[in-house]
Write a protein that holds these residues in place. Structure first.
Motif, PDB file in Angstrom:
ATOM      1  N   ILE A 209      83.663  25.170 -14.156  1.00 62.66           N
ATOM      2  CA  ILE A 209      82.649  25.975 -13.484  1.00 62.66           C
ATOM      3  C   ILE A 209      83.019  27.449 -13.626  1.00 62.66           C
TER       4      ILE A 209
ATOM      5  N   LEU B  44      78.109  24.042 -22.522  1.00 62.04           N
ATOM      6  CA  LEU B  44      77.523  24.502 -21.271  1.00 62.04           C
ATOM      7  C   LEU B  44      78.464  24.201 -20.107  1.00 62.04           C
TER       8      LEU B  44
ATOM      9  N   ALA C 293      78.929  24.693 -15.758  1.00 55.81           N
ATOM     10  CA  ALA C 293      78.257  25.004 -14.491  1.00 55.81           C
ATOM     11  C   ALA C 293      78.577  26.433 -14.075  1.00 55.81           C
ATOM     12  N   HIS C 294      77.594  27.094 -13.467  1.00 55.87           N
ATOM     13  CA  HIS C 294      77.720  28.502 -13.116  1.00 55.87           C
ATOM     14  C   HIS C 294      77.727  28.670 -11.595  1.00 55.87           C
TER      15      HIS C 294
ATOM     16  N   SER D 270      73.680  26.883 -15.452  1.00 54.22           N
ATOM     17  CA  SER D 270      74.854  26.770 -16.318  1.00 54.22           C
ATOM     18  C   SER D 270      74.811  27.876 -17.364  1.00 54.22           C
TER      19      SER D 270
ATOM     20  N   ILE E 102      79.295  21.453  -9.037  1.00 57.17           N
ATOM     21  CA  ILE E 102      79.248  21.417 -10.500  1.00 57.17           C
ATOM     22  C   ILE E 102      78.133  20.479 -10.975  1.00 57.17           C
TER      23      ILE E 102
ATOM     24  N   HIS F 187      74.619  21.936 -10.044  1.00 60.32           N
ATOM     25  CA  HIS F 187      74.227  23.092 -10.851  1.00 60.32           C
ATOM     26  C   HIS F 187      73.871  22.686 -12.288  1.00 60.32           C
ATOM     27  N   LEU F 188      74.601  21.732 -12.845  1.00 57.83           N
ATOM     28  CA  LEU F 188      74.289  21.260 -14.185  1.00 57.83           C
ATOM     29  C   LEU F 188      72.933  20.555 -14.215  1.00 57.83           C
TER      30      LEU F 188
END
Length: 323
Positions: A204, A30, A32-33, A19, A10, A13-14
């Motif tokens: 996430i 936003l 995390a993706h 995100s 997380i 990725h941020l």
């Protein structure tokens, strides 16, 4: 492993801009993706740990590797889409390659995956020789895509997947199939550890890497262990939603391509879009009959729908003739 790795993923990725805005929450924060990274790491780690302590014969090992590689291809396609954004049709076509490892294993180790006519409840073994072979190449891809289509709200995909893999774990015990039990229990452990991070309010998103990974894994298990009908019933909510999406969107479309949203959001409350041009989805249908709900309440309704599907799937297994 998942509980340790996910917070780090997380944060990473941020920091690197992987995100997405959460469209169903005030302010569109936003998030995390690509949570599929955590799911994939946990799954592979669990299988490696199992193989270190439980040696497998060549046939069983081949079957395990075939299922894992199919799921891995689903993850890879999803991860590319998370970063590069593939078109809906392109992603669907690429997902057909998830079947390739199973095809190779079936060819090299015929005893590992004994292809043949499927067995269904009450009727028994069906004479679907030609149709069966025609459907096999898209079997894993179809499962991967219907799971992906249902990934619309916090917690739905891992929540419904927990119910699905729990059902399959119970069935594996009744079948006395150690390999199936290991695959389902490892998957279940990973999902239980991951679910709190994706449940409302999500920290996430699963991303296509997560939904395509889980869908491909489920499809590979269905094909490799001849549980096609059971998995078909388990996926009834996903299939119903997929049919709505395909008909409404007139083909394969990405969520970002839709101009009129099926669901409206106001102060965290979701309601069905009354606009006749809005596409029909299972979420919109639920909200149409239930009235406005919070995102968490809609996700819970999906999980209860999956519980009903799981009951029907388990019943179908009990009614399936052996042999």
């Amino acid at each position: 492993m998942v509980k340790i790795a996910t917070p780090k993923i997380i944060k990473l990725h941020l920091e690197h801009g992987l995100s997405r805005p959460d469209a169903h929450k005030p302010g569109n924060p936003l998030v995390a993706h690509s949570g599929g990274v955590a799911l994939f790491i946990g799954f592979v780690s669990g299988l490696i740990l199992f193989m270190l302590f439980y040696p497998l014969d060549a046939s069983s090992l081949a079957k395990l590797v075939g299922v894992a590689l199919s799921a891995g291809i689903g993850f890879a396609i999803g991860y590319i889409d998370d970063k590069k954004i593939l078109g809906g049709l392109t992603k669907t076509i690429l997902s057909v390659f998830t079947f390739v490892p199973l095809a190779v294993i079936g060819f090299l180790y015929p005893k590992a995956i004994e292809w043949g006519r499927p067995v269904v409840p009450i009727i028994g073994r069906m004479r679907m020789t030609i149709i069966y072979w025609l459907l096999l190449p898209v079997s894993v891809a179809g499962t991967a895509n219907v799971v992906n289509m249902l990934d619309v709200l916090n917690g739905i995909v891992p929540g419904t997947s927990i119910v699905i893999f729990t059902t399959l774990a119970i069935i594996s015990l009744l079948k006395g199939d150690t390999l199936l039990f290991v695959l389902t229990v490892v998957s279940l452990a990973v999902l239980l550890a991951y679910y709190p991070f994706n449940a409302y309010p999500a920290r996430i998103f699963n991303g296509d890497s997560g939904s395509l990974f889980l869908g491909a894994l489920l499809g590979a298990i269905a094909v490799a262990f001849h549980l096609e009908f059971v998995v078909l019933v388990l996926l009834l909510p996903h299939i119903l939603n997929g049919l709505f999406v395909l008909v409404s969107f007139r083909g394969f479309r990405e969520h970002r391509e839709i101009k009129v949203r099926p669901v409206l959001v106001e102060n965290g409350i979701l309601r069905s879009n009354p606009d006749p041009k809005a596409p029909l989805t299972l979420t919109r249908l639920i909200l149409h009959f239930s009235g406005p709900l919070t995102e968490k309440e809609v996700a819970e309704m999906y999980i209860w729908l999956e519980v009903v599907a799981a009951f029907l799937a388990f019943l179908s297994y009990l009614l399936t003739p052996v042999g």
